[in-house]
Design a protein around this motif. Structure first.
Motif, PDB file in Angstrom:
ATOM      1  N   TYR A 152       0.850  -1.192   0.000  1.00  0.00           N
ATOM      2  CA  TYR A 152       0.000   0.000   0.000  1.00  0.00           C
ATOM      3  C   TYR A 152       0.888   1.246   0.000  1.00  0.00           C
ATOM      4  O   TYR A 152       1.398   1.640  -1.041  1.00  0.00           O
ATOM      5  CB  TYR A 152      -0.943  -0.049   1.199  1.00  0.00           C
ATOM      6  N   LYS A 153       1.117   1.856   1.153  1.00  0.00           N
ATOM      7  CA  LYS A 153       2.058   2.963   1.211  1.00  0.00           C
ATOM      8  C   LYS A 153       3.485   2.428   1.249  1.00  0.00           C
ATOM      9  O   LYS A 153       3.706   1.224   1.351  1.00  0.00           O
ATOM     10  CB  LYS A 153       1.780   3.816   2.451  1.00  0.00           C
ATOM     11  N   SER A 181       3.183  -1.180   5.607  1.00  0.00           N
ATOM     12  CA  SER A 181       1.881  -0.817   5.056  1.00  0.00           C
ATOM     13  C   SER A 181       1.430  -1.889   4.075  1.00  0.00           C
ATOM     14  O   SER A 181       2.212  -2.331   3.225  1.00  0.00           O
ATOM     15  CB  SER A 181       1.968   0.540   4.354  1.00  0.00           C
ATOM     16  N   MET A 183      -2.374  -3.863   2.113  1.00  0.00           N
ATOM     17  CA  MET A 183      -3.806  -3.755   1.827  1.00  0.00           C
ATOM     18  C   MET A 183      -4.338  -5.090   1.321  1.00  0.00           C
ATOM     19  O   MET A 183      -3.585  -5.961   0.882  1.00  0.00           O
ATOM     20  CB  MET A 183      -4.074  -2.661   0.789  1.00  0.00           C
ATOM     21  N   ASN A 185      -7.773  -6.443  -1.042  1.00  0.00           N
ATOM     22  CA  ASN A 185      -8.992  -6.154  -1.798  1.00  0.00           C
ATOM     23  C   ASN A 185     -10.095  -7.124  -1.371  1.00  0.00           C
ATOM     24  O   ASN A 185      -9.874  -8.337  -1.297  1.00  0.00           O
ATOM     25  CB  ASN A 185      -8.734  -6.279  -3.295  1.00  0.00           C
ATOM     26  N   SER A 198     -11.481  -2.060  -0.612  1.00  0.00           N
ATOM     27  CA  SER A 198     -10.240  -2.541  -0.002  1.00  0.00           C
ATOM     28  C   SER A 198     -10.155  -2.129   1.467  1.00  0.00           C
ATOM     29  O   SER A 198     -10.746  -1.130   1.880  1.00  0.00           O
ATOM     30  CB  SER A 198      -9.026  -1.963  -0.743  1.00  0.00           C
ATOM     31  N   ALA A 200      -6.971  -1.520   4.436  1.00  0.00           N
ATOM     32  CA  ALA A 200      -5.521  -1.308   4.489  1.00  0.00           C
ATOM     33  C   ALA A 200      -5.099  -1.055   5.927  1.00  0.00           C
ATOM     34  O   ALA A 200      -5.904  -0.640   6.772  1.00  0.00           O
ATOM     35  CB  ALA A 200      -5.115  -0.144   3.592  1.00  0.00           C
ATOM     36  N   THR A 202      -1.571   0.575   8.059  1.00  0.00           N
ATOM     37  CA  THR A 202      -0.236   1.175   8.061  1.00  0.00           C
ATOM     38  C   THR A 202       0.193   1.404   9.502  1.00  0.00           C
ATOM     39  O   THR A 202      -0.598   1.877  10.322  1.00  0.00           O
ATOM     40  CB  THR A 202      -0.232   2.521   7.303  1.00  0.00           C
ATOM     41  N   GLN A 245     -11.221   7.829  -5.018  1.00  0.00           N
ATOM     42  CA  GLN A 245     -11.304   6.972  -3.840  1.00  0.00           C
ATOM     43  C   GLN A 245     -12.129   7.668  -2.752  1.00  0.00           C
ATOM     44  O   GLN A 245     -12.000   8.879  -2.542  1.00  0.00           O
ATOM     45  CB  GLN A 245      -9.913   6.664  -3.272  1.00  0.00           C
ATOM     46  N   GLY A 396       5.446   3.275  -2.975  1.00  0.00           N
ATOM     47  CA  GLY A 396       4.158   3.508  -3.600  1.00  0.00           C
ATOM     48  C   GLY A 396       4.243   4.538  -4.707  1.00  0.00           C
ATOM     49  O   GLY A 396       5.110   5.409  -4.722  1.00  0.00           O
TER      50      GLY A 396
END
Length: 398
Positions: A152-153, A181, A183, A185, A198, A200, A202, A245, A396
């Protein structure tokens, strides 16, 4: 005698060319047209010079052989009518062929089962402009699935992270900083808009590893849930917006009493791409919390329930802008926040740089510089200048 033979040969060649042209105009077949191919490298030059019709045969041939760049260019030609008649069905087909590492799925008959996850991800990643090989390489990493967990991040480890000022109640300016980080789905195309829902998580930690007792000074936990809507191709072509988003974000530090920090936000983001430049612009609305008792603020009731940090928006504002730029293997990042107030203007700027470690594709040298408010929740109202050096395991794009 030789002259007559040469003349007959010339006539035969002219007749052959006429027959070929007649076949092209009569049948309009891509395959027939593809017989008069030029070199693909030359076709790319013609494409850049806007001579699309001449470039089309070689690009078509290369696309059929599986080249992702050619597939994307071909999709763009069909979508915009560059050198060929506009055909949105063919454009979508070739966009899906070009979509990162995914292979286009064709539903052969009513009994064929189509993977909804792959369909959704194909559509989402087909939004990217993959004409630059370094962009294509980075985007392809987004599709590598391991137990359904995706990066993710940016995940990084900075063994040397130096602050210009000592932190209150801690003896060292230098500490270890790291972030993980990831995620997952959950659903794909649930509402029929090719959207992806999703979750996530972090976690960012600041570890005073160089002091005697080596305590963790601060850890921030950030779970979130969001839905991503890839934009239709015509919106992408006009605005370069790849997706929208919407989501819910919680952030807290898990500490007690006067060190406790937390807030909940509703998030709205837009994701943009201009070739090698990526931008994520976020706006947020903080969900209000009840205020704590007067005794808490007077230092007489540290266990009071309510808002830990009622003035956090004065320092972190109502949104941020995150830019990433790829120059070959190097990535430059810039993240900006500001409270947009004329008086008591506050904000932050963070700069990052990364490049691969030798020949590794997923390990990068990583430099991070931060100045301003909100480096961590415990420091949301404290101005911090800090630079760190280390590595990242993923970087990312947004």
């Amino acid at each position: 005698m030789d002259l007559c033979f040469t003349q007959r040969q010339s006539v035969i060649m002219k007749i052959s060319k006429v027959i070929m042209l007649l076949l092209l105009f009569t049948f309009g077949s891509d395959d027939v047209y593809a017989e008069t191919l030029i070199d693909y490298a030359e076709a790319l030059k013609l494409y850049k010079a806007h001579h699309y019709k001449k470039a089309f045969p070689a690009i078509l041939k290369e696309a059929k052989e599986g080249d992702k760049e050619a597939q994307y260019l071909l999709a763009s030609m069909y979508e915009n009518g560059y050198g060929v008649q506009k055909d949105t069905t063919k454009a979508l087909h070739w966009y899906k062929e070009a979509s990162s590492t995914f292979k286009y799925i064709v539903k052969q008959d009513e009994n064929t089962t189509v993977d909804e996850e792959d369909k959704a991800l194909q559509y989402a990643y087909a939004k990217f402009d993959l004409s630059d090989p370094y962009v294509k390489k980075e985007v392809s990493k987004l599709t590598n699935k391991n137990f359904g967990i995706l990066p993710y991040k940016t995940s990084y480890f900075l063994p040397l992270s130096y602050s210009s000022k000592k932190y209150p109640n801690y003896e060292k300016n230098t500490e270890i900083e790291f972030q993980i980080s990831m995620m997952k789905n959950l659903t794909y195309n649930l509402f029929g808009f090719n959207e992806i829902i999703s979750v996530a998580y972090t976690q960012k930690s600041f570890w005073q590893a160089y002091s005697k007792s080596a305590p963790f000074r601060e850890t921030n936990y950030e779970p979130e849930i969001f839905i991503t809507f890839p934009t239709p191709h015509y919106i992408d072509a006009q605005s370069h917006i790849k997706a929208f988003q919407f989501g819910f974000n919680h952030q807290s530090n898990g500490q007690e009493k006067y060190k406790s920090r937390s807030w909940n936000r509703l998030m709205f983001s837009t994701l943009w791409q201009w070739k090698n430049l990526f931008l994520k612009a976020r706006l947020w609305y903080r969900i209000p919390e009840s205020k704590k008792s007067k005794a808490f603020y007077e230092g007489r009731d540290p266990d009071a329930k309510g808002d830990d940090n009622p003035d956090i928006e004065k320092y972190l504002g109502y949104g941020d802008v995150n830019l990433k730029y790829l120059y070959k293997e190097n990535q430059f990042g810039l993240k900006i926040r500001n409270n947009l107030r004329t008086s008591q203007n506050k904000g932050s700027v963070a700069f990052t740089f990364s490049r691969p470690v030798y020949n590794f594709d997923t390990i990068y040298w990583y430099i991070k510089y931060f100045n301003g408010y909100g480096e961590s929740l415990i420091d949301y109202n404290r101005n911090v200048s800090k630079i760190g050096f280390g590595i990242s395991l993923y970087r990312g794009l947004f």
